[in-house]
Motif scaffolding. Structure first.
Motif, PDB file in Angstrom:
ATOM      1  N   GLY A  67       1.171   7.855  -2.292  1.00  0.00           N
ATOM      2  CA  GLY A  67       0.684   6.809  -1.392  1.00  0.00           C
ATOM      3  C   GLY A  67      -0.817   6.636  -1.467  1.00  0.00           C
ATOM      4  O   GLY A  67      -1.477   7.162  -2.374  1.00  0.00           O
ATOM      5  N   ASN A  68      -1.333   5.920  -0.495  1.00  0.00           N
ATOM      6  CA  ASN A  68      -2.772   5.609  -0.451  1.00  0.00           C
ATOM      7  C   ASN A  68      -3.287   5.150  -1.817  1.00  0.00           C
ATOM      8  O   ASN A  68      -4.324   5.602  -2.306  1.00  0.00           O
ATOM      9  N   PHE A  69      -2.539   4.246  -2.407  1.00  0.00           N
ATOM     10  CA  PHE A  69      -2.876   3.745  -3.743  1.00  0.00           C
ATOM     11  C   PHE A  69      -4.155   2.895  -3.680  1.00  0.00           C
ATOM     12  O   PHE A  69      -4.438   2.259  -2.661  1.00  0.00           O
ATOM     13  N   TYR A  70      -4.872   2.870  -4.769  1.00  0.00           N
ATOM     14  CA  TYR A  70      -5.951   1.879  -4.899  1.00  0.00           C
ATOM     15  C   TYR A  70      -6.112   1.517  -6.369  1.00  0.00           C
ATOM     16  O   TYR A  70      -5.687   2.251  -7.269  1.00  0.00           O
ATOM     17  N   PHE A  71      -6.709   0.356  -6.561  1.00  0.00           N
ATOM     18  CA  PHE A  71      -7.017  -0.120  -7.909  1.00  0.00           C
ATOM     19  C   PHE A  71      -8.509  -0.429  -7.946  1.00  0.00           C
ATOM     20  O   PHE A  71      -9.038  -1.061  -7.024  1.00  0.00           O
ATOM     21  N   GLU A  72      -9.161   0.013  -8.997  1.00  0.00           N
ATOM     22  CA  GLU A  72     -10.620  -0.106  -9.056  1.00  0.00           C
ATOM     23  C   GLU A  72     -11.047  -1.003 -10.220  1.00  0.00           C
ATOM     24  O   GLU A  72     -10.550  -0.867 -11.337  1.00  0.00           O
ATOM     25  N   ARG A  73     -11.975  -1.907  -9.922  1.00  0.00           N
ATOM     26  CA  ARG A  73     -12.521  -2.805 -10.948  1.00  0.00           C
ATOM     27  C   ARG A  73     -13.655  -2.093 -11.704  1.00  0.00           C
ATOM     28  O   ARG A  73     -14.128  -1.032 -11.266  1.00  0.00           O
ATOM     29  N   THR A  77     -15.655  -1.787  -7.309  1.00  0.00           N
ATOM     30  CA  THR A  77     -15.003  -2.255  -6.088  1.00  0.00           C
ATOM     31  C   THR A  77     -13.506  -1.983  -6.187  1.00  0.00           C
ATOM     32  O   THR A  77     -12.929  -1.943  -7.283  1.00  0.00           O
ATOM     33  N   ARG A  78     -12.887  -1.829  -5.031  1.00  0.00           N
ATOM     34  CA  ARG A  78     -11.486  -1.393  -5.014  1.00  0.00           C
ATOM     35  C   ARG A  78     -10.606  -2.277  -4.124  1.00  0.00           C
ATOM     36  O   ARG A  78     -11.095  -2.851  -3.154  1.00  0.00           O
ATOM     37  N   GLU A  79      -9.354  -2.287  -4.467  1.00  0.00           N
ATOM     38  CA  GLU A  79      -8.323  -2.842  -3.587  1.00  0.00           C
ATOM     39  C   GLU A  79      -7.484  -1.660  -3.113  1.00  0.00           C
ATOM     40  O   GLU A  79      -6.859  -0.952  -3.920  1.00  0.00           O
ATOM     41  N   HIS A  80      -7.508  -1.445  -1.828  1.00  0.00           N
ATOM     42  CA  HIS A  80      -6.829  -0.262  -1.272  1.00  0.00           C
ATOM     43  C   HIS A  80      -5.471  -0.619  -0.670  1.00  0.00           C
ATOM     44  O   HIS A  80      -5.293  -1.691  -0.086  1.00  0.00           O
ATOM     45  N   PHE A  81      -4.542   0.282  -0.790  1.00  0.00           N
ATOM     46  CA  PHE A  81      -3.254   0.199  -0.064  1.00  0.00           C
ATOM     47  C   PHE A  81      -3.176   1.435   0.823  1.00  0.00           C
ATOM     48  O   PHE A  81      -2.309   2.289   0.680  1.00  0.00           O
ATOM     49  N   THR A  82      -4.128   1.491   1.720  1.00  0.00           N
ATOM     50  CA  THR A  82      -4.247   2.667   2.586  1.00  0.00           C
ATOM     51  C   THR A  82      -3.033   2.773   3.494  1.00  0.00           C
ATOM     52  O   THR A  82      -2.542   1.767   4.019  1.00  0.00           O
ATOM     53  N   ASP A  83      -2.567   3.989   3.646  1.00  0.00           N
ATOM     54  CA  ASP A  83      -1.468   4.275   4.560  1.00  0.00           C
ATOM     55  C   ASP A  83      -0.116   3.758   4.057  1.00  0.00           C
ATOM     56  O   ASP A  83       0.835   3.674   4.825  1.00  0.00           O
ATOM     57  N   LYS A  84      -0.065   3.381   2.807  1.00  0.00           N
ATOM     58  CA  LYS A  84       1.222   2.991   2.220  1.00  0.00           C
ATOM     59  C   LYS A  84       1.821   4.233   1.561  1.00  0.00           C
ATOM     60  O   LYS A  84       1.180   4.839   0.699  1.00  0.00           O
ATOM     61  N   TYR A  85       3.010   4.622   2.000  1.00  0.00           N
ATOM     62  CA  TYR A  85       3.631   5.824   1.456  1.00  0.00           C
ATOM     63  C   TYR A  85       4.993   5.504   0.869  1.00  0.00           C
ATOM     64  O   TYR A  85       5.753   4.706   1.432  1.00  0.00           O
ATOM     65  N   LEU A  86       5.277   6.165  -0.229  1.00  0.00           N
ATOM     66  CA  LEU A  86       6.603   6.066  -0.843  1.00  0.00           C
ATOM     67  C   LEU A  86       7.170   7.475  -0.948  1.00  0.00           C
ATOM     68  O   LEU A  86       6.426   8.430  -1.163  1.00  0.00           O
ATOM     69  N   ILE A  87       8.478   7.578  -0.804  1.00  0.00           N
ATOM     70  CA  ILE A  87       9.137   8.845  -1.141  1.00  0.00           C
ATOM     71  C   ILE A  87       9.824   8.641  -2.471  1.00  0.00           C
ATOM     72  O   ILE A  87      10.623   7.707  -2.634  1.00  0.00           O
ATOM     73  N   HIS A  96       7.714  -0.168  -4.073  1.00  0.00           N
ATOM     74  CA  HIS A  96       6.798  -1.305  -4.039  1.00  0.00           C
ATOM     75  C   HIS A  96       5.468  -0.866  -3.441  1.00  0.00           C
ATOM     76  O   HIS A  96       5.422  -0.362  -2.319  1.00  0.00           O
ATOM     77  N   ILE A  97       4.386  -1.066  -4.198  1.00  0.00           N
ATOM     78  CA  ILE A  97       3.055  -0.728  -3.669  1.00  0.00           C
ATOM     79  C   ILE A  97       2.576  -1.832  -2.737  1.00  0.00           C
ATOM     80  O   ILE A  97       2.117  -1.579  -1.619  1.00  0.00           O
ATOM     81  N   GLY A  98       2.673  -3.074  -3.191  1.00  0.00           N
ATOM     82  CA  GLY A  98       2.233  -4.183  -2.351  1.00  0.00           C
ATOM     83  C   GLY A  98       1.755  -5.354  -3.184  1.00  0.00           C
ATOM     84  O   GLY A  98       1.998  -5.416  -4.391  1.00  0.00           O
ATOM     85  N   GLU A  99       1.072  -6.275  -2.518  1.00  0.00           N
ATOM     86  CA  GLU A  99       0.524  -7.463  -3.186  1.00  0.00           C
ATOM     87  C   GLU A  99      -0.920  -7.154  -3.573  1.00  0.00           C
ATOM     88  O   GLU A  99      -1.770  -6.931  -2.700  1.00  0.00           O
ATOM     89  N   LEU A 100      -1.187  -7.177  -4.849  1.00  0.00           N
ATOM     90  CA  LEU A 100      -2.511  -6.822  -5.367  1.00  0.00           C
ATOM     91  C   LEU A 100      -3.261  -8.081  -5.785  1.00  0.00           C
ATOM     92  O   LEU A 100      -2.691  -8.956  -6.464  1.00  0.00           O
ATOM     93  N   LYS A 101      -4.520  -8.186  -5.407  1.00  0.00           N
ATOM     94  CA  LYS A 101      -5.327  -9.357  -5.773  1.00  0.00           C
ATOM     95  C   LYS A 101      -5.407  -9.466  -7.295  1.00  0.00           C
ATOM     96  O   LYS A 101      -5.653  -8.460  -7.989  1.00  0.00           O
TER      97      LYS A 101
END
Lengths: 256, 349
Positions: A67-73, A77-87, A96-101
């Motif tokens: 979880g707590n995924f992020y993508f870094e340019r 700068t980063r796009e965070h998916f804070t507090d997103k957890y997967l088992i 599914h991580i989420g919608e990424l810019k």
């Protein structure tokens, strides 16, 4: 009456025209899928692999939080998916991580476990597990929660060792192992290289290749068979630490 | 043009009329206490008041068995946690099975959707199909059961109320049975009252709880986890009951044919455990004390499929006689008298 009808019809038409405007989406749908390997082979549960000197090993369970995924340019700068957890567990090593810019990224980060804020051990944002919906990864129904240690189990790795190497795993001198790291001190976040340029409106899957042989590289299942550390000292804690410290080396990312 | 509004009005009335005629059963309120998990229901069989009423009647209806002598409730008796005090229940021909009747407690919670000791049913609805046609249980056929039910006018009305149809079939019968079974929820034991802050546990009870939760003492929690208040992980596991050379019942392996599943059985809940003996899938132990002293105390038998969390295999547990007594004292706190005597769950016939 006709004078009233005309504006009403025009307004109604305008309303529907507005509604029909297509939404402009600037994000891409992003999933992650872990593939488990053991050295150069696909990991199979309850399959026999060589272990140590003349011994064999079988894994029966590998279940973990990511979880707590992020993508870094490139500019940091980063796009965070804070507090997103997967088992992630057998039969469901994807989510599914989420919608990424849309844009261009060069790195991605993954947290393994539940971070300190959310973990019920000390977390400021922690809440009672049963308050989460039954199917939420953070509900104790996910079977990843300790009552006695006041926190989440970050990962479970279980299996058995054929200690005499005779091919049987049920002899009296064979060994069971069960590692359940779950303590704020054992939460790990690692950053990986990932050249990723998602386009708006498209769907992507991040392929996370997890080599379990690398993950257990520093584990000695003969010396410490059960590592369910409630404290931050002692053999169990060190053994669990040796396991979670390898998440960074054991995982590589690519775009599917 | 003047006629248009009247036509529209008339059509709207017709639409409303047709909608009101559609079947609408009353959603069932599980009334789950705060802090307790919410039931899992299949979207194609949501629990309704009418469905539960019908399922309850079917559960206790002996016409489901070929000779009209046995109902589901014959082997799943409320006062025993919907289990059978006999080691092996007898079917209509007096034949015994080879597994103990499972308790029916908190079945609405099962993320793995595996039912029976060997997990062969993937839903409660699927589970309900089997006893009727099992030759050593009810020994009936579904066409015969459906024929008998269709002949009963009261059932026609009950099916109409529950499912909006009088076209009874086996699928609807099992759906109603599953709905009733999902309502068998036990969250009002002395332990639950403690959780809700209504009373304190005695020192012995509290020590027993801690022993169950302790990895270095009872080590029960890995399989009978208390965190979600269900006291079972609901997984299919081998608890080391027998050495490999003595395996006779292969359990989950008979379903999956995976050698890694040999001798694995579903983990039962500890709720109402003190009234639901005998114990283990084959009912070999008469008392909980026997279970602890004759099995877990010794750590279980090593085998190729024993659960890796059976940490004390070949070693045994470090439990004193007082510890064992305290564990048993605590297990008594999981007896839910209101569940065991709830008239809503009893035979309505």
């Amino acid at each position: 009456m006709k004078k009233i009808f005309t504006p009403v019809i025009l307004l109604t038409l305008a309303f529907f025209t507005e509604c029909k405007k297509p939404e402009t989406k600037d994000t891409a749908s992003c999933d992650i899928e872990f593939t488990l390997g053991y050295s150069k082979n696909t990991l199979q549960f309850n399959h026999t692999y060589p272990y140590g000197s003349g011994m064999n090993i079988q894994f029966s369970l590998l279940k973990f939080y990511a979880g707590n995924f992020y993508f870094e340019r490139a500019d940091g700068t980063r796009e965070h998916f804070t507090d997103k957890y997967l088992i992630l567990e057998e039969g469901k090593y994807s989510g599914h991580i989420g919608e990424l810019k849309a844009g261009s990224y060069v790195k991605a980060g993954i947290g393994y476990g539940i971070n300190q804020n959310r973990n019920t051990q000390n977390g400021a944002d922690a809440q009672v597990g049963t308050d989460y919906p039954q199917d939420d990864p953070l509900n104790p129904a996910a079977d990843m929660y300790w009552g006695w240690a006041q926190g989440y189990i970050f990962m479970k790795l279980e299996g058995r060792i054929d200690a005499d190497g005779n091919g049987s795993f049920g002899d009296p001198n064979d060994i069971l192992f069960s590692y359940h790291p779950g303590n704020d001190e054992l939460y790990r976040a690692f950053e990986y290289t990932l050249n990723f340029s998602p386009e708006a409106g498209k769907s992507y899957t991040i392929a996370a290749n997890l080599d379990v042989n690398t993950l257990i590289h520093n584990c000695d299942f003969i010396a410490v068979q059960f590592a369910h550390p409630a404290n931050t000292s002692g053999n169990q804690f060190i053994a669990a630490k040796n396991l979670v410290d390898e998440w960074g080396n054991a995982v590589t990312l690519a775009v599917k | 043009m003047k006629k248009a509004p009247f036509i529209l009005f008339f059509l709207s009335l017709c639409l409303l009329w047709s909608c009101s005629g559609k079947h609408q059963a009353t959603p069932y309120d599980f009334n789950i206490p705060q802090g307790y998990p919410k039931p899992i229901e299949p979207s194609d069989n949501l629990t309704t008041v009418e469905g539960v009423k019908l399922g309850r009647k079917l559960f206790y209806d002996k016409r489901l068995s070929r000779d009209n002598t046995q109902s589901c409730g014959s082997c799943h008796q409320q006062e025993h946690g919907f289990s059978d005090p006999a080691r092996f229940s007898k079917g209509i021909k007096g034949q015994e099975g080879h597994r103990q009747s499972m308790t029916l407690i908190n079945l609405a919670y099962n993320p793995y959707q595996r039912f029976f000791w060997d997990g062969r049913a993937e839903s409660l609805e699927q589970q309900a199909f089997e006893p009727v046609r099992n030759p050593i249980e009810m020994d009936n056929t579904w066409p015969e059961v459906v024929k008998r039910i269709r002949a009963d006018k009261e059932y026609l009305n009950l099916f109409d109320e529950a499912f909006g149809t009088r076209k009874i079939d086996s699928t609807l019968v099992t759906k109603a049975l599953a709905q009733f079974m999902r309502t068998l929820i036990s969250f009002d034991s002395r332990f639950d009252k403690y959780v809700r802050g209504e009373l304190n546990l005695t020192p012995s009870e509290f020590n027993g709880y801690n022993l169950i939760q302790s990895q270095v003492k009872g080590d029960c929690f890995h399989c009978h986890n208390a965190e979600d208040k269900l006291f079972t992980g609901m997984r299919l596991l081998n608890n080391g009951l027998d050495p490999e050379s003595q395996w006779t019942d292969m359990g989950y392996y008979n379903v999956t044919k995976n050698p890694a599943d040999k001798a694995k059985f579903k983990t039962p809940t500890l709720r109402n455990i003190m009234v639901s003996g005998p114990y283990m899938h084959d009912g070999r132990f008469n008392t909980v004390k026997d279970v602890i002293e004759q099995h877990y105390f010794f750590g279980g038998n090593m085998s190729s499929t024993i659960d890796p969390n059976m940490e004390y295999v070949n070693q045994g547990l470090d439990l004193s006689a007082t510890d064992i007594q305290d564990i048993i004292t605590f297990l008594h706190t999981l007896t839910d008298d209101s569940f065991l005597t709830d008239p809503e769950f009893s035979d309505p016939n």
